[in-house]
Design a protein around this motif. Structure first.
Motif, PDB file in Angstrom:
ATOM      1  N   SER A  51       0.808  -1.236   0.000  1.00  0.00           N
ATOM      2  CA  SER A  51       0.000   0.000   0.000  1.00  0.00           C
ATOM      3  C   SER A  51       0.832   1.273   0.000  1.00  0.00           C
ATOM      4  CB  SER A  51      -0.912   0.071   1.221  1.00  0.00           C
ATOM      5  OG  SER A  51      -1.308  -1.171   1.645  1.00  0.00           O
ATOM      6  N   ARG A  52       2.109   1.131   0.349  1.00  0.00           N
ATOM      7  CA  ARG A  52       2.964   2.317   0.299  1.00  0.00           C
ATOM      8  C   ARG A  52       3.466   2.546  -1.133  1.00  0.00           C
ATOM      9  NH1 ARG A  52       4.364   4.923   4.567  1.00  0.00           N
ATOM     10  NH2 ARG A  52       4.436   3.401   6.220  1.00  0.00           N
ATOM     11  N   ILE A  53       3.626   1.450  -1.862  1.00  0.00           N
ATOM     12  CA  ILE A  53       4.114   1.544  -3.247  1.00  0.00           C
ATOM     13  C   ILE A  53       2.950   1.845  -4.197  1.00  0.00           C
ATOM     14  CG2 ILE A  53       5.271   0.249  -5.115  1.00  0.00           C
ATOM     15  CD1 ILE A  53       7.161   0.666  -2.782  1.00  0.00           C
ATOM     16  N   LEU A  54       1.848   1.134  -3.988  1.00  0.00           N
ATOM     17  CA  LEU A  54       0.653   1.302  -4.831  1.00  0.00           C
ATOM     18  C   LEU A  54      -0.539   1.496  -3.891  1.00  0.00           C
ATOM     19  CD1 LEU A  54       1.462  -1.697  -7.203  1.00  0.00           C
ATOM     20  CD2 LEU A  54       1.221   0.666  -7.992  1.00  0.00           C
ATOM     21  N   PRO A  55      -0.865   2.736  -3.561  1.00  0.00           N
ATOM     22  CA  PRO A  55      -1.907   2.989  -2.550  1.00  0.00           C
ATOM     23  C   PRO A  55      -3.248   2.328  -2.869  1.00  0.00           C
ATOM     24  CG  PRO A  55      -0.739   5.001  -3.114  1.00  0.00           C
ATOM     25  CD  PRO A  55      -0.223   3.953  -4.041  1.00  0.00           C
ATOM     26  N   GLU A  56      -3.535   2.170  -4.149  1.00  0.00           N
ATOM     27  CA  GLU A  56      -4.796   1.517  -4.532  1.00  0.00           C
ATOM     28  C   GLU A  56      -4.560   0.056  -4.920  1.00  0.00           C
ATOM     29  OE1 GLU A  56      -7.883   2.864  -4.331  1.00  0.00           O
ATOM     30  OE2 GLU A  56      -6.816   4.507  -3.348  1.00  0.00           O
ATOM     31  N   GLY A  57      -3.361  -0.434  -4.693  1.00  0.00           N
ATOM     32  CA  GLY A  57      -3.065  -1.828  -5.014  1.00  0.00           C
ATOM     33  C   GLY A  57      -2.564  -2.012  -6.436  1.00  0.00           C
ATOM     34  N   VAL A  58      -3.160  -1.260  -7.343  1.00  0.00           N
ATOM     35  CA  VAL A  58      -2.719  -1.232  -8.744  1.00  0.00           C
ATOM     36  C   VAL A  58      -2.748   0.239  -9.154  1.00  0.00           C
ATOM     37  CG1 VAL A  58      -3.476  -3.528  -9.505  1.00  0.00           C
ATOM     38  CG2 VAL A  58      -5.126  -1.660  -9.430  1.00  0.00           C
ATOM     39  N   GLY A  59      -2.310   0.525 -10.368  1.00  0.00           N
ATOM     40  CA  GLY A  59      -2.451   1.901 -10.859  1.00  0.00           C
ATOM     41  C   GLY A  59      -1.309   2.791 -10.457  1.00  0.00           C
ATOM     42  N   LYS A  60      -1.666   3.932  -9.862  1.00  0.00           N
ATOM     43  CA  LYS A  60      -0.675   4.971  -9.630  1.00  0.00           C
ATOM     44  C   LYS A  60       0.378   4.585  -8.586  1.00  0.00           C
ATOM     45  CE  LYS A  60      -0.655   9.962  -9.030  1.00  0.00           C
ATOM     46  NZ  LYS A  60       0.013  10.028  -7.725  1.00  0.00           N
ATOM     47  N   ILE A  61       1.642   4.804  -8.959  1.00  0.00           N
ATOM     48  CA  ILE A  61       2.746   4.510  -8.029  1.00  0.00           C
ATOM     49  C   ILE A  61       2.975   5.705  -7.105  1.00  0.00           C
ATOM     50  CG2 ILE A  61       5.231   4.027  -7.882  1.00  0.00           C
ATOM     51  CD1 ILE A  61       5.057   2.630 -10.573  1.00  0.00           C
ATOM     52  N   ASN A  62       3.184   5.412  -5.822  1.00  0.00           N
ATOM     53  CA  ASN A  62       3.473   6.469  -4.861  1.00  0.00           C
ATOM     54  C   ASN A  62       4.994   6.643  -4.738  1.00  0.00           C
ATOM     55  OD1 ASN A  62       3.433   8.246  -2.632  1.00  0.00           O
ATOM     56  ND2 ASN A  62       3.390   6.515  -1.198  1.00  0.00           N
ATOM     57  N   LYS A  63       5.488   7.695  -5.352  1.00  0.00           N
ATOM     58  CA  LYS A  63       6.955   7.883  -5.432  1.00  0.00           C
ATOM     59  C   LYS A  63       7.609   7.974  -4.046  1.00  0.00           C
ATOM     60  CE  LYS A  63       7.628   9.751 -10.010  1.00  0.00           C
ATOM     61  NZ  LYS A  63       6.549  10.642 -10.526  1.00  0.00           N
ATOM     62  N   GLU A  64       6.880   8.607  -3.131  1.00  0.00           N
ATOM     63  CA  GLU A  64       7.457   8.755  -1.796  1.00  0.00           C
ATOM     64  C   GLU A  64       7.642   7.399  -1.112  1.00  0.00           C
ATOM     65  OE1 GLU A  64       5.302  12.005  -0.066  1.00  0.00           O
ATOM     66  OE2 GLU A  64       6.859  12.171   1.479  1.00  0.00           O
ATOM     67  N   GLY A  65       6.693   6.513  -1.357  1.00  0.00           N
ATOM     68  CA  GLY A  65       6.786   5.160  -0.803  1.00  0.00           C
ATOM     69  C   GLY A  65       7.974   4.423  -1.397  1.00  0.00           C
ATOM     70  N   VAL A  66       8.130   4.546  -2.710  1.00  0.00           N
ATOM     71  CA  VAL A  66       9.244   3.881  -3.387  1.00  0.00           C
ATOM     72  C   VAL A  66      10.567   4.391  -2.814  1.00  0.00           C
ATOM     73  CG1 VAL A  66      10.441   3.653  -5.610  1.00  0.00           C
ATOM     74  CG2 VAL A  66       7.938   3.490  -5.513  1.00  0.00           C
ATOM     75  N   LEU A  67      10.635   5.687  -2.617  1.00  0.00           N
ATOM     76  CA  LEU A  67      11.843   6.313  -2.098  1.00  0.00           C
ATOM     77  C   LEU A  67      12.193   5.808  -0.689  1.00  0.00           C
ATOM     78  CD1 LEU A  67      13.967   8.498  -2.722  1.00  0.00           C
ATOM     79  CD2 LEU A  67      12.474  10.141  -1.559  1.00  0.00           C
ATOM     80  N   PHE A  68      11.154   5.609   0.110  1.00  0.00           N
ATOM     81  CA  PHE A  68      11.403   5.168   1.492  1.00  0.00           C
ATOM     82  C   PHE A  68      12.248   3.899   1.520  1.00  0.00           C
ATOM     83  CE2 PHE A  68      10.004   2.388   5.060  1.00  0.00           C
ATOM     84  CZ  PHE A  68      10.699   3.041   6.062  1.00  0.00           C
ATOM     85  N   TYR A  69      11.879   2.906   0.694  1.00  0.00           N
ATOM     86  CA  TYR A  69      12.635   1.643   0.728  1.00  0.00           C
ATOM     87  C   TYR A  69      14.034   1.811   0.112  1.00  0.00           C
ATOM     88  CZ  TYR A  69       8.278  -0.121   2.427  1.00  0.00           C
ATOM     89  OH  TYR A  69       7.162  -0.298   3.196  1.00  0.00           O
ATOM     90  N   HIS A  70      14.165   2.732  -0.835  1.00  0.00           N
ATOM     91  CA  HIS A  70      15.524   3.028  -1.318  1.00  0.00           C
ATOM     92  C   HIS A  70      16.380   3.505  -0.157  1.00  0.00           C
ATOM     93  CE1 HIS A  70      15.743   2.392  -5.585  1.00  0.00           C
ATOM     94  NE2 HIS A  70      14.575   2.990  -5.793  1.00  0.00           N
ATOM     95  N   LYS A  71      15.778   4.345   0.686  1.00  0.00           N
ATOM     96  CA  LYS A  71      16.561   4.889   1.803  1.00  0.00           C
ATOM     97  C   LYS A  71      16.934   3.782   2.797  1.00  0.00           C
ATOM     98  CE  LYS A  71      13.738   8.519   2.564  1.00  0.00           C
ATOM     99  NZ  LYS A  71      13.188   9.739   3.112  1.00  0.00           N
ATOM    100  N   VAL A  72      15.981   2.895   3.066  1.00  0.00           N
ATOM    101  CA  VAL A  72      16.263   1.790   3.999  1.00  0.00           C
ATOM    102  C   VAL A  72      17.377   0.911   3.420  1.00  0.00           C
ATOM    103  CG1 VAL A  72      15.307  -0.311   5.049  1.00  0.00           C
ATOM    104  CG2 VAL A  72      13.933   1.786   4.996  1.00  0.00           C
ATOM    105  N   ILE A  73      17.268   0.589   2.142  1.00  0.00           N
ATOM    106  CA  ILE A  73      18.269  -0.271   1.492  1.00  0.00           C
ATOM    107  C   ILE A  73      19.644   0.407   1.496  1.00  0.00           C
ATOM    108  CG2 ILE A  73      18.948  -1.281  -0.739  1.00  0.00           C
ATOM    109  CD1 ILE A  73      15.802  -1.494  -1.258  1.00  0.00           C
ATOM    110  N   ASP A  74      19.665   1.687   1.118  1.00  0.00           N
ATOM    111  CA  ASP A  74      20.942   2.408   1.072  1.00  0.00           C
ATOM    112  C   ASP A  74      21.600   2.446   2.441  1.00  0.00           C
ATOM    113  OD1 ASP A  74      20.513   2.804  -1.583  1.00  0.00           O
ATOM    114  OD2 ASP A  74      19.824   4.874  -1.391  1.00  0.00           O
TER     115      ASP A  74
END
Ligand code: NOJ
Length: 445
Positions: A84-107
């Motif tokens: 739900s952080r990556i795809l708030p509606e499950g499909v469709g629009k990507i939530n860039k902030e959510g995607v970024l969060f996991y980049h930060k955790v990984i980095d």
């Protein structure tokens, strides 16, 4: 004294957390609602009507928490991605902030020289997809594939270790049959469909990661419990066998290309028929690099004619004069050895990682110290069995403790503490328990 170096240099030592249990920030930074946010609104479903809304606030505190992972000496950090952080509606629009969060955790992990292990699904489906049928919908594979593809494309350059599903038996049975977990359904047909979709999704997810991520190591995890018959009576042995199929064989065997177990068991007949399983042997199979097993306790089973289909019931540890944890789970390290042996016996299993193991006790914070002797003893016993398994040549290559810090334990809310670190949920103050210090000397020094 037990020490990690007895397991060899390449053995992977990790600690596991999960998004819904740790992150919090449930309605911020573009995240959509998950089935656990929704389920927790239903009165009486979760102890003290607790909500996963803030949890350990890992979303805001991940840097400090990863420093703790490092301080305790773990090489691997296993965490899950909130769909739900990556795809708030499950499909469709990507939530860039959510995607970024996991980049930060990984980095941050990479920066600290910690290996990130991603779990793609740890029980928190977007509510929007549940509204369309969730795991019971035949569209699930399509939705899941989309989500997995996004994660693979985003993180595949940096993350090489992937776990597709976390304990499919857990989320399908508790969520779609027993109603104890989100989404709280109690329906046999829904359950059968959810099982089959999860089996297909675990294989399809594997194929997607293989396709997009170069040099990936791919696994998926299964809950498991040694099933012990309460007596030598034929009826009890048959009951234990049925339980073993459900708890230990249902999800791994199709993944290994063996299709669903065939047995004299009405439930399995229903599943074969409902899913037309004979058509799907190939689609259900995937060549996993490792199998994750998550073991906490064995169960003792006797025949019971009043329980539909399974006709079996477990005899609680409390009534059998055996040691047990605060959740009533039997403590039995010999059984841990035997369950590793059982999974290692499958010819197509290449490697096993214990992706979760740990214990819940009633921890008390006294003058800044949590002296959780019982948990230390639990780890000592289970790790001794693990060492025996390793020495005996069983193909086990890693062990991840559950869990870094006390967190939202699903329908048990915040009272069931499994962490190596104590969390005061009012202040978010973290205190390393004595078991955490025990791990540090086991892993370092
Ligand atoms: C299994 C689950 O994967 C995890 O989320 C849970 O908290 C632990 N077991 C303990 O119950």
């Amino acid at each position: 004294m037990l020490h990690s170096n007895q397991f060899g240099n390449n053995f992977l030592w990790g600690v596991t957390i999960a998004a819904a249990q740790n992150e919090g920030a449930y309605n911020a930074y573009g995240r959509g609602t998950s089935i656990w946010d929704q389920f927790s609104k239903r009165k009486g479903k979760i102890k003290n009507n607790a909500k996963p809304y803030i949890a350990c606030d890992f979303y805001h505190r991940y840097k400090d928490d990863l420093l703790l992972v490092k301080a305790l000496g773990f090489k691997v950090f296993r965490f899950s991605i909130s769909w739900s952080r990556i795809l708030p509606e499950g499909v469709g629009k990507i939530n860039k902030e959510g995607v970024l969060f996991y980049h930060k955790v990984i980095d941050e992990c990479l920066q600290l020289n910690i290996i990130p292990f991603i779990t793609l699904y740890h029980w928190d489906l977007p509510q929007a997809l549940e509204n369309e049928g969730g795991w019971a919908s035949h569209q699930l594979i399509k939705w899941f594939s989309k989500f997995v593809t996004i994660c693979a494309e985003e993180y595949g350059d940096k993350v090489k270790n992937w776990i597709i599903l976390n304990e499919p038996m857990g989320f399908t049975s508790l969520g779609y049959m027993l109603g104890k977990h989100a989404p709280g359904k109690t329906n046999m047909v829904t359950f059968l469909s959810a099982i089959h979709n999860a089996v297909l999704a675990q294989a399809e997810g594997g194929r997607i990661i293989r396709h997009y991520v170069a040099n990936a190591t791919i696994g998926t995890t299964f809950s498991c419990s040694e099933v012990i018959a309460n007596s030598d009576k034929q009826q009890d042995i048959a009951a234990a066998n049925r339980m073993d199929i459900l708890l230990n064989r249902l999800f791994i065997e199709p993944a290994l290309g063996m299709n669903y177990p065939n047995a004299d068991f009405a439930f399995m007949d229903k599943l074969h028929l409902h899913t037309k399983a004979w058509k799907y042997t190939e689609r259900m199979r995937f060549d996993f690099d490792f199998i994750g097993i998550q073991n906490y306790f064995p169960i003792t089973i006797k025949h019971s004619s009043i329980i539909p289909f399974i006709q079996a019931t477990d005899i609680k540890a409390k009534t059998r004069k055996v040691p047990y944890t605060a959740l009533g789970w039997e403590i039995n390290a010999d059984s841990f050895y035997r369950i590793i042996q059982k999974f290692a016996a499958y010819e197509n299993v290449k490697s096993i990682i214990i992706t979760e193991n740990g214990a819940c006790f009633k921890d008390e914070l006294k003058q800044g110290i949590i002296d959780d002797k019982d948990r230390i003893l639990y780890f000592e016993k289970y790790l001794n069995s693990l060492l025996n398994a390793k020495m005996d040549g069983l193909k086990v290559d890693g062990y991840f403790a559950w869990t870094l810090m006390d967190n939202f334990e699903w329908n048990e809310g915040y009272n069931a503490r499994f962490g190596l670190i104590y969390v005061d949920f009012l202040t978010q103050l973290r205190t390393i328990k004595n078991s955490g210090y025990w791990w540090r000397s086991f892993l370092t020094n």
